[in-house]
Design an enzyme around this catalytic site. Structure first.
Site, short mmCIF file in Angstrom:
data_model
loop_
_atom_site.label_atom_id
_atom_site.label_comp_id
_atom_site.label_asym_id
_atom_site.label_seq_id
_atom_site.Cartn_x
_atom_site.Cartn_y
_atom_site.Cartn_z
N MET A 30 0.85 -1.20 0.00
CA MET A 30 0.00 0.00 0.00
C MET A 30 0.89 1.25 0.00
O MET A 30 0.45 2.33 0.39
CB MET A 30 -0.93 0.00 1.21
CG MET A 30 -1.91 -1.18 1.16
SD MET A 30 -3.45 -0.90 2.03
CE MET A 30 -2.86 -0.65 3.68
N ASN A 32 4.19 3.79 0.97
CA ASN A 32 4.96 4.21 2.15
C ASN A 32 6.05 3.16 2.40
O ASN A 32 6.17 2.58 3.48
CB ASN A 32 4.05 4.38 3.37
CG ASN A 32 4.76 5.15 4.47
OD1 ASN A 32 4.87 4.71 5.59
ND2 ASN A 32 5.29 6.31 4.13
N HIS A 34 9.11 0.96 3.13
CA HIS A 34 10.16 0.98 4.16
C HIS A 34 11.02 -0.28 4.01
O HIS A 34 10.81 -1.08 3.09
CB HIS A 34 9.55 1.11 5.57
CG HIS A 34 8.50 0.09 5.88
ND1 HIS A 34 8.73 -1.27 5.90
CD2 HIS A 34 7.18 0.23 6.19
CE1 HIS A 34 7.64 -1.91 6.21
NE2 HIS A 34 6.66 -1.03 6.38
N GLY A 36 11.07 -3.03 5.40
CA GLY A 36 10.34 -4.30 5.35
C GLY A 36 9.93 -4.64 3.92
O GLY A 36 10.11 -5.77 3.44
N HIS A 37 9.39 -3.64 3.20
CA HIS A 37 9.02 -3.87 1.79
C HIS A 37 10.26 -4.17 0.95
O HIS A 37 10.23 -5.02 0.06
CB HIS A 37 8.35 -2.62 1.20
CG HIS A 37 7.09 -2.21 1.88
ND1 HIS A 37 6.98 -1.02 2.57
CD2 HIS A 37 5.89 -2.82 1.98
CE1 HIS A 37 5.76 -0.91 3.07
NE2 HIS A 37 5.08 -1.98 2.72
N GLY A 149 4.81 -10.14 3.82
CA GLY A 149 5.54 -10.05 5.09
C GLY A 149 4.86 -10.90 6.15
O GLY A 149 3.63 -10.93 6.26
N LYS A 151 4.96 -10.29 9.24
CA LYS A 151 4.40 -9.47 10.33
C LYS A 151 2.88 -9.55 10.30
O LYS A 151 2.22 -9.64 11.32
CB LYS A 151 4.84 -8.01 10.21
CG LYS A 151 4.30 -7.18 11.38
CD LYS A 151 4.72 -5.75 11.32
CE LYS A 151 3.89 -4.92 10.39
NZ LYS A 151 2.52 -4.66 10.87
N LEU A 186 8.81 -3.15 11.82
CA LEU A 186 8.60 -2.00 10.94
C LEU A 186 7.16 -2.02 10.43
O LEU A 186 6.61 -3.05 10.08
CB LEU A 186 9.53 -2.05 9.73
CG LEU A 186 11.02 -1.87 9.97
CD1 LEU A 186 11.72 -1.50 8.66
CD2 LEU A 186 11.32 -0.82 11.02
N ARG A 189 2.51 2.36 10.07
CA ARG A 189 1.75 3.02 11.15
C ARG A 189 2.65 3.46 12.30
O ARG A 189 2.20 4.23 13.16
CB ARG A 189 0.63 2.10 11.64
CG ARG A 189 -0.45 1.93 10.57
CD ARG A 189 -1.70 1.25 11.08
NE ARG A 189 -2.80 1.40 10.13
CZ ARG A 189 -3.22 0.44 9.30
NH1 ARG A 189 -2.63 -0.74 9.30
NH2 ARG A 189 -4.23 0.66 8.48
O1 PAF Z 1 -0.07 -5.76 3.60
C1 PAF Z 1 -0.46 -4.85 2.85
O2 PAF Z 1 0.23 -3.87 2.57
C2 PAF Z 1 -1.84 -4.95 2.24
O3 PAF Z 1 -2.75 -5.54 3.11
C3 PAF Z 1 -1.86 -5.64 0.86
C4 PAF Z 1 -1.40 -7.09 0.97
C5 PAF Z 1 -0.97 -4.89 -0.11
C6 PAF Z 1 -3.29 -5.65 0.31
O4 PAF Z 1 -3.79 -4.35 0.18
#
Ligand code: PAF
Length: 288
Positions: A30, A32, A34, A36-37, A149, A151, A186, A189
């Site tokens: 979604m 933002n 960081h 973790g992504h 992730g 988490k 991470l 929020r």
């Molecule tokens: O974990 C997230 O960022 C969201 O729940 C996802 C998997 C991208 C679905 O909107």
């Protein structure tokens, strides 16, 4: 990095990759972005030939009183971070692309039981929104492997189940949680935390860790351990939604004979809801 908001444009490139026999990996987000992504992307790049990330703040997974309007939107920075990390294609569709003109009338995906537990009980409809958008994104991208992730462990189990139940031809990989030096997982929020809340926040992970130590030390009164965990969180200033010891595959309350466990918690610090979990395996010999 290719950067598309239109799904049909992304599909052309992806079809070409597929025709060349290249393995496509996918990281749904979604935004933002960081560390973790970026860890998801790193794993995706190590295992696939072509990496795709999506950014879509999915309105369907936010409740009416939740933070959809305030959710951090940082597209320019996200784009730079993804490109620098070697992402090949960014897909950032609009709400209309994904759900048409009337999102409320579009088809939903519901994963029974798993979706109703824990975060699902606290946030009714949340996992239907997640399952619906992930199904759509997977259909657009048609990856060989998608990375999520750990988490969001309940989300990971739900996506794995929907992929299996709907016979989708791909693998879901869970990637270990990235933490700050003090243990805080991470999350986008975390930016909502005040300085005092940020200092208290690592207590969530510490509490899960202390509970896990009691279990690995041989204690089996899971309800009692969870009740103590709740007290510890409250003493540290949290308002827990839940803190439970569950079977790692079903998320049902753990039974004495279970060997694969997960301790999960969601708790508010001020207005910020944090989640975390810790998975542990018990040696079957210890149950004999
Ligand atoms: O974990 C997230 O960022 C969201 O729940 C996802 C998997 C991208 C679905 O909107």
């Amino acid at each position: 990095m290719h950067d598309f908001s239109r799904i049909d444009q992304a599909r052309d490139i992806l079809d070409r990759q597929r025709m060349r026999g290249r393995r496509i990996g996918f990281v749904p987000t979604m935004g933002n972005i960081h560390a973790g992504h970026l860890k998801l992307l790193e794993r995706c790049r190590a295992e696939c030939d072509f990496s795709v990330a999506s950014i879509f703040v999915n309105p369907l997974q936010f409740g009416p009183a939740e933070d959809l309007a305030d959710y951090p939107r940082t597209l320019e920075r996200d784009r730079e971070l993804l490109a620098a990390a070697g992402c090949d294609l960014l897909l950032r569709p609009t709400v209309e692309d994904v759900y048409g003109e009337n999102p409320q009338n579009s088809t939903r995906v519901h994963v029974p039981d798993l979706s109703e537990r824990l975060c699902g009980a606290a946030r009714p409809g949340h996992f239907d929104g997640v399952a619906t958008v992930v199904t759509r994104l997977l259909n657009y991208v048609r990856p060989d492997i998608a990375y999520l992730g750990l988490k969001d462990y309940q989300q990971y189990l739900i996506v794995r189940k929907l992929v299996a139940d709907l016979g989708m031809d791909l693998r879901i990989e869970g990637v270990e949680t990235v933490r700050e030096a003090d243990g805080l997982a991470l999350s986008s929020r975390n930016a909502y935390l005040s300085a005092a809340e940020r200092r208290a926040a690592p207590e969530l992970h510490r509490t899960l860790h202390a509970m896990a130590c009691r279990i690995t030390g041989g204690e089996r009164d899971y309800a009692g351990i969870a009740a103590n965990g709740r007290e510890d969180l409250e003493a540290a200033g949290f308002r827990p939604d839940y803190i439970e010891i569950c079977h790692a595959g079903t998320l049902r309350p753990a039974a004495a004979e279970d060997t694969e466990l997960v301790i999960l918690a969601a708790a508010f610090l001020g207005r910020t809801r944090l989640i975390d979990n810790l998975r542990l395996a018990i040696d079957p010999a210890a149950l004999a």
